[in-house]
Design a protein around this motif. Structure first.
Motif, short mmCIF file in Angstrom:
data_model
loop_
_atom_site.label_atom_id
_atom_site.label_comp_id
_atom_site.label_asym_id
_atom_site.label_seq_id
_atom_site.Cartn_x
_atom_site.Cartn_y
_atom_site.Cartn_z
N PRO A 116 20.40 -17.81 3.76
CA PRO A 116 18.95 -17.53 3.80
C PRO A 116 18.40 -17.20 2.42
O PRO A 116 19.09 -16.57 1.60
CB PRO A 116 18.86 -16.32 4.74
N PRO A 117 17.18 -17.61 2.14
CA PRO A 117 16.58 -17.29 0.84
C PRO A 117 16.10 -15.85 0.79
O PRO A 117 15.80 -15.24 1.83
CB PRO A 117 15.40 -18.27 0.76
N GLU A 118 16.03 -15.30 -0.41
CA GLU A 118 15.47 -13.97 -0.61
C GLU A 118 13.99 -14.10 -1.01
O GLU A 118 13.54 -15.15 -1.45
CB GLU A 118 16.23 -13.21 -1.69
N LEU B 216 3.95 -18.46 -4.72
CA LEU B 216 4.08 -19.24 -5.94
C LEU B 216 5.16 -20.32 -5.79
O LEU B 216 4.98 -21.46 -6.23
CB LEU B 216 4.42 -18.33 -7.11
N ILE B 217 6.27 -19.94 -5.17
CA ILE B 217 7.37 -20.88 -4.92
C ILE B 217 7.83 -20.68 -3.48
O ILE B 217 8.18 -19.56 -3.09
CB ILE B 217 8.55 -20.66 -5.90
N GLY B 218 7.82 -21.75 -2.71
CA GLY B 218 8.28 -21.64 -1.33
C GLY B 218 9.80 -21.55 -1.26
O GLY B 218 10.52 -22.20 -2.03
N GLY C 251 19.94 -22.33 1.52
CA GLY C 251 21.04 -23.08 0.93
C GLY C 251 22.08 -23.39 1.98
O GLY C 251 21.92 -23.07 3.17
N GLU C 252 23.17 -23.99 1.54
CA GLU C 252 24.23 -24.36 2.49
C GLU C 252 25.58 -24.22 1.82
O GLU C 252 25.74 -24.53 0.63
CB GLU C 252 24.02 -25.78 2.99
N ALA D 297 20.40 -21.39 -2.24
CA ALA D 297 19.10 -21.13 -1.63
C ALA D 297 18.03 -21.03 -2.70
O ALA D 297 18.28 -20.55 -3.82
CB ALA D 297 19.16 -19.84 -0.83
N GLN D 298 16.85 -21.52 -2.38
CA GLN D 298 15.70 -21.40 -3.28
C GLN D 298 14.90 -20.17 -2.85
O GLN D 298 14.32 -20.15 -1.76
CB GLN D 298 14.82 -22.65 -3.20
#
Length: 291
Positions: free
Chosen positions: A114-116, A133-135, A139-140, A168-169
């Motif tokens: 999961p992304p932070e 600002l950034i969605g 990740g995997e 993750a982004q």
């Protein structure tokens, strides 16, 4: 003639009495037999318990061996089956015999990371407003694990290797601070006007005063950022962020140090100069306990 008729009636009477007696005797015998059958518990047939790959069943104890029992039931053991008794064991009454199907295999699978969520203060946005600002996107990661099963149920999993396929982004959100020069707190986060993001576990309010390292009886190693506290109120060494409850003054990041002169919910803040100490005076402050 009269005598003959009278004798016949007597014989009939005696015959009727005999029949009645015989009927009563048979009825009593039947009742006794029925009562006896109720009082004697039924004879239970000796049984063995077979638990085959988690399925339980009761079977008559016929004196056969474990192998003969399985063969008669049409059950075949594989290399992954583990019997609790040798196959030549003769089964007796009340024996519990189990066969567990145990498997151990390597499994490869992927898990989502999961992304932070990160925040950036933006003085061009109105106070309290947010803008993405950034969605963020997950990740995997590929994992390799040794997994053990008993009767089809997982009992152990040991991860033996991991490979990051793609990270993750993290999501980046702008937090508006326009017309708000004070730190913004919420949901365990403390956003400072200079853009730093701090986390805190809880808050407390206390009456605060000031001192300088030149004051008589001051801590010899005191410097700006040192806060004298009652150790029963705040544990020595705790990192804090302190500001006036009414927003009139921000002391900033500090560290608690035990002082015998402090009792209860009172704190003493170290300032660089006498002028700063006098300007601060005595105020009610909010204390953020930093994580």
């Amino acid at each position: 003639m009269y005598h003959t008729a009278k004798s016949g009636r007597k014989r009939k009477k005696r015959r009727l009495m005999k029949l009645c007696f015989l009927f009563v005797l048979l009825w009593a015998a039947a009742l006794g037999l029925l009562t006896f059958s109720w009082s004697v518990p039924p004879i239970q047939e000796a049984e063995v318990t077979l638990v085959f790959r988690g399925e339980r069943q009761q079977l008559p104890a016929t004196g056969q061996t474990v192998g003969e029992l399985l063969q008669n039931l049409g059950l075949t053991l594989t290399n992954e089956d583990v019997p609790s008794l040798p196959l030549d064991t003769v089964l007796s009454a009340n024996t519990v015999f189990t066969v567990e199907h145990r498997q151990s295999r390597q499994e490869v699978y992927t898990i989502s990371i999961p992304p932070e969520t990160q925040y950036r203060l933006d003085d061009t946005l109105p106070f309290g407003k947010e803008a993405v600002l950034i969605g963020g996107s997950p990740g995997e990661m590929r994992c390799c694990a040794q997994v053990d099963y008993v009767n089809g149920i997982e009992v152990r999993r040991e991860v033996t290797g991991k490979q990051l396929l793609y990270p993750a982004q993290n999501e980046l959100i702008a937090l508006g601070t326009l017309d708000n020069p004070l730190p913004t707190a919420g949901s365990g986060y403390l956003w400072l006007p200079d853009g730093r993001l701090l986390t805190y576990t809880h808050t407390a309010e206390a009456e605060a005063t000031g001192f300088t390292s030149a004051d008589a009886g001051a801590m010899p190693d005191a410097r700006p950022g040192t806060v004298a506290v009652d150790p029963a109120f705040i544990a020595p060494g705790t990192r804090l962020y302190i500001m006036a409850a009414d927003g009139s003054h921000v002391y900033g990041i500090a560290q608690a140090q035990a002082s015998t002169s402090m009792q209860g919910k009172r704190i003493d803040l170290c300032f660089s100069t006498r002028e700063q100490q006098e300007e601060f005076g005595r105020r009610s402050c909010v204390i953020y306990f930093l994580g």
